[in-house]
Write a protein that holds these residues in place. Structure first.
Motif, PDB file in Angstrom:
ATOM      1  N   LEU A   6       0.844  -1.194   0.000  1.00 22.47           N
ATOM      2  CA  LEU A   6       0.000   0.000   0.000  1.00 22.47           C
ATOM      3  C   LEU A   6       0.873   1.235   0.000  1.00 22.47           C
ATOM      4  N   SER A   7       0.315   2.330  -0.498  1.00 21.25           N
ATOM      5  CA  SER A   7       1.065   3.577  -0.447  1.00 21.25           C
ATOM      6  C   SER A   7       0.918   4.168   0.961  1.00 21.25           C
ATOM      7  N   GLU A   8       1.801   5.111   1.289  1.00 20.02           N
ATOM      8  CA  GLU A   8       1.771   5.716   2.625  1.00 20.02           C
ATOM      9  C   GLU A   8       0.425   6.363   2.897  1.00 20.02           C
ATOM     10  N   ALA A   9      -0.076   7.070   1.879  1.00 17.47           N
ATOM     11  CA  ALA A   9      -1.339   7.784   2.069  1.00 17.47           C
ATOM     12  C   ALA A   9      -2.495   6.819   2.348  1.00 17.47           C
ATOM     13  N   GLU A  10      -2.509   5.672   1.664  1.00 22.77           N
ATOM     14  CA  GLU A  10      -3.581   4.700   1.907  1.00 22.77           C
ATOM     15  C   GLU A  10      -3.504   4.179   3.335  1.00 22.77           C
ATOM     16  N   VAL A  12      -2.226   5.697   5.927  1.00 23.69           N
ATOM     17  CA  VAL A  12      -2.652   6.758   6.839  1.00 23.69           C
ATOM     18  C   VAL A  12      -4.169   6.833   6.875  1.00 23.69           C
ATOM     19  N   TYR A  13      -4.787   6.702   5.699  1.00 21.85           N
ATOM     20  CA  TYR A  13      -6.249   6.756   5.640  1.00 21.85           C
ATOM     21  C   TYR A  13      -6.867   5.640   6.478  1.00 21.85           C
ATOM     22  N   HIS A  16      -6.297   6.282  10.336  1.00 20.95           N
ATOM     23  CA  HIS A  16      -7.193   7.316  10.867  1.00 20.95           C
ATOM     24  C   HIS A  16      -8.626   6.820  10.936  1.00 20.95           C
ATOM     25  N   GLY A  17      -9.005   6.007   9.951  1.00 21.39           N
ATOM     26  CA  GLY A  17     -10.367   5.466   9.959  1.00 21.39           C
ATOM     27  C   GLY A  17     -10.605   4.571  11.160  1.00 21.39           C
ATOM     28  N   ARG A  23     -14.197   1.665   9.557  1.00 22.77           N
ATOM     29  CA  ARG A  23     -13.222   1.085   8.651  1.00 22.77           C
ATOM     30  C   ARG A  23     -13.622   1.318   7.203  1.00 22.77           C
ATOM     31  N   VAL A  24     -12.758   0.902   6.292  1.00 21.73           N
ATOM     32  CA  VAL A  24     -12.956   1.198   4.875  1.00 21.73           C
ATOM     33  C   VAL A  24     -14.291   0.657   4.355  1.00 21.73           C
TER      34      VAL A  24
END
Lengths: 290, 290
Positions: A6-10, A12-13, A16-17, A23-24
């Motif tokens: 996964l990318s860093e931003a994913e 982090v998302y 935080h969720g 959750r997603v």
């Protein structure tokens, strides 16, 4: 274990969720995905079960064979676990899947090492000479995260479905013992699964823990706790996995959460197994074609 | 409170694909118009108004080109794709786009951060990892196709580039409808990129359109809960549409979203709720067309 990058931003998302208990896929931190359980899917086994947790697919087959009891426990039968992960992905074919398979098998041995989980004395035919050995084969068809939980649910369902033929021991004048199988194919002994534990995996993500993590959530978690819980809430074994560390306080929190979740899991599973049993032969068999 | 639901599996039939509309023929002769739907076939830069049955020696059934649900993406020039960086090589990146071969993103095909345009130098080559690392997600356009079928991408526009926080959903490429634009800002509060390769990216709508950023600054600020709920709901709706093999485009996703509002986000993936929502969305689509 099959994992996603996964990318860093994913990441982090996702983290935080989890902090906000959303959750997603909209679940809370202690919610399971919708599970589908079916027993008696493989015809030439004594008991079988298939569990599908959306993307995770596990097949368990149990074969009861006659064997010699272990030396230290002469009046008990025993269980043997074999796990096969080769159908999952190319990287797990051959030697690759062996490590994961051995890991899962060792965890299952540990979970079932508690004396009361399965009534092993009922598996004894002749003390020191003959006993029933239950070979539990676990097949990992698809890995979509949270395989330990799914495997333990499938093992419990398969044990519930296992039918061991009744045997009688006849002794003639010379003292040689003969084992006679009952003529009636429906005359069999069933195992009681009330004390069989289920594994609950709690993954630590950020400051909170989640139950039933997807592959993406597992990629964000550095440490997890595998707890095996019986239907009464008793913890039979615990194992920490992952390269991260866990604070002792969070371990206590996770244990309590594991007990809570484990009890709900057992209630839901028992309900579905009883429902399936009550349908009897009128139940439409789905198997692998659904 | 933990929520665990288990059920017995049922044979799931996907919602009946389009009921025969008036005029749709199953047996055609050469020269007959089969359909006037512009989404069916694409040749070069023009879109045919209607598809005519090919002339030939045989008269009989005509197979529709887009019927098969092929899992691999075949690149076409001008397609928008969402991909994940798998490798950083000399002067180029390898991008995973769910095709037979990894796609290629050349260093000369990207926009530098800040939007400056210049020839890439040796320092840029050494700093490639600062721009895009393994695991990063990007949105790009297909520039050309190599002779072996591998696709070459470019991000030479400010609307393409590295993707920030959001959720990725992977579907079959044939379920993504070809449209004029694949970047949609949905009125429900989130934005979506429908990659032709089946990678759908859902992300919170940015407040202002940053032109200077050039798509490289990643904001790691926590996304507000209201946006998260919209994104999770959209993600579940897309999964629901895909389960019933419906084409994905902005209108179908929006109708499905609106149909799912009475339900809780995590309930959308329950089979009965999925069917209800998809049926309602399909009905609205049919009503709006005809």
């Amino acid at each position: 274990m099959a994992s996603v990058v996964l990318s860093e931003a994913e990441k982090v998302y996702i983290v935080h969720g989890v902090q906000e208990d959303l959750r997603v896929d909209g679940r809370g931190c202690e919610d399971y995905r919708c599970a589908e359980v079916e027993t008696d899917v493989v015809s030439n086994t004594s008991g079988s079960a298939r569990v599908k947790l959306v993307e995770t697919d596990i097949l368990v087959g149990i074969k009861a064979e006659m064997g010699t009891p272990k030396l230290e426990k002469p009046d008990e039968g025993y269980l043997e676990f074999f796990v096969d992960c080769s159908s999952n992905s190319p990287e797990l074919e051959g030697r690759g899947g062996e490590e994961l398979g051995t890991d899962i098998a060792n965890t299952l041995y540990r979970v079932f090492s508690c004396e009361n989980s399965v009534d092993l004395k009922s598996l004894c035919i002749n003390p020191k000479e003959h006993c029933w050995v239950l070979y539990v084969d676990v097949l990992l068809l698809e890995c979509g995260g949270n395989i330990f939980d799914a495997i333990s649910i499938a093992v419990k369902a398969a044990l519930f479905n296992t039918r061991i033929p009744k045997v009688r021991v006849l002794e003639d004048e010379e003292g040689t013992k003969e084992i006679e199988l009952s003529d009636d194919p429906y005359d069999c002994i069933r195992l009681s699964v009330d004390e069989v534990p289920c594994i609950v995996t709690l993954n630590k993500i950020g400051y909170r823990h989640v139950v039933d993590a997807t592959l993406q959530e597992e990629a964000c978690s550095l440490a997890s706790l595998l707890i095996s819980v019986t239907s009464k809430g008793a913890i039979t074994s615990m194992k920490k996995v992952g390269k991260g560390s866990l604070d002792p306080e969070s371990i206590f929190e996770m244990m309590e959460a594991g007990q809570r979740v484990g009890k709900s899991l057992h209630i839901a599973l028992q309900k579905i197994l009883d429902e399936e049993e009550n349908l009897g032969t009128s139940r439409p068999k789905v198997g692998f074609l659904g | 409170m933990a929520a665990v639901t288990m059920r017995l599996p049922v044979v799931r039939a996907p919602v009946d694909s389009s009921a025969p509309r008036g005029g749709e023929k199953h047996l055609v002769a050469p020269g007959d118009t089969i359909t006037t739907d512009t989404g069916y076939m694409r040749c070069g830069q023009r879109r045919r108004r209607g598809v005519r049955a090919g002339g030939g020696a045989w008269l009989g059934s005509v197979r529709c080109v887009t019927a098969a649900l092929c899992p691999r993406y075949n690149g076409e020039i001008g397609d928008i794709v969402v991909g994940r960086i798998t490798e950083v090589q000399q002067k180029r990146w390898k991008v995973e786009t769910n095709s037979r071969l990894d796609s290629v993103l050349l260093l000369s095909s990207i926009n530098l951060p800040g939007g400056e345009l210049r020839r890439k130098s040796a320092e840029d080559e050494l700093a490639m990892r600062d721009y895009l690392q393994e695991g990063d997600l990007i949105s790009a356009e297909v520039q050309s196709i190599f002779s072996d079928g591998a696709v070459s991408l470019h991000t030479r526009s400010l609307k393409y580039g590295k993707l920030a926080q959001g959720v990725l959903v992977q579907v079959s490429p044939s379920l993504v409808k070809r449209q004029k634009t694949h970047f949609h800002d949905l009125p429900c509060g989130a934005s979506v990129i429908l990659g032709n390769n089946g990678f759908i990216w859902i992300y919170p709508t940015p407040e202002q359109k940053d032109d200077e950023a050039g798509g490289y600054t990643t904001s790691l600020e926590p996304v507000p809960l209201s946006d998260r709920e919209v994104i999770s709901r959209l993600r579940n709706c897309i999964v629901a549409l895909v389960t019933h093999k419906m084409m994905l485009f902005d209108t179908s996703i929006l109708y499905c979203y609106e149909a799912s509002l009475p339900h809780q986000i995590k309930d959308i993936l329950k089979p009965e709720v999925t069917e209800e929502i998809v049926l309602e969305a399909r009905q609205r689509l049919l009503d709006s067309e005809g």
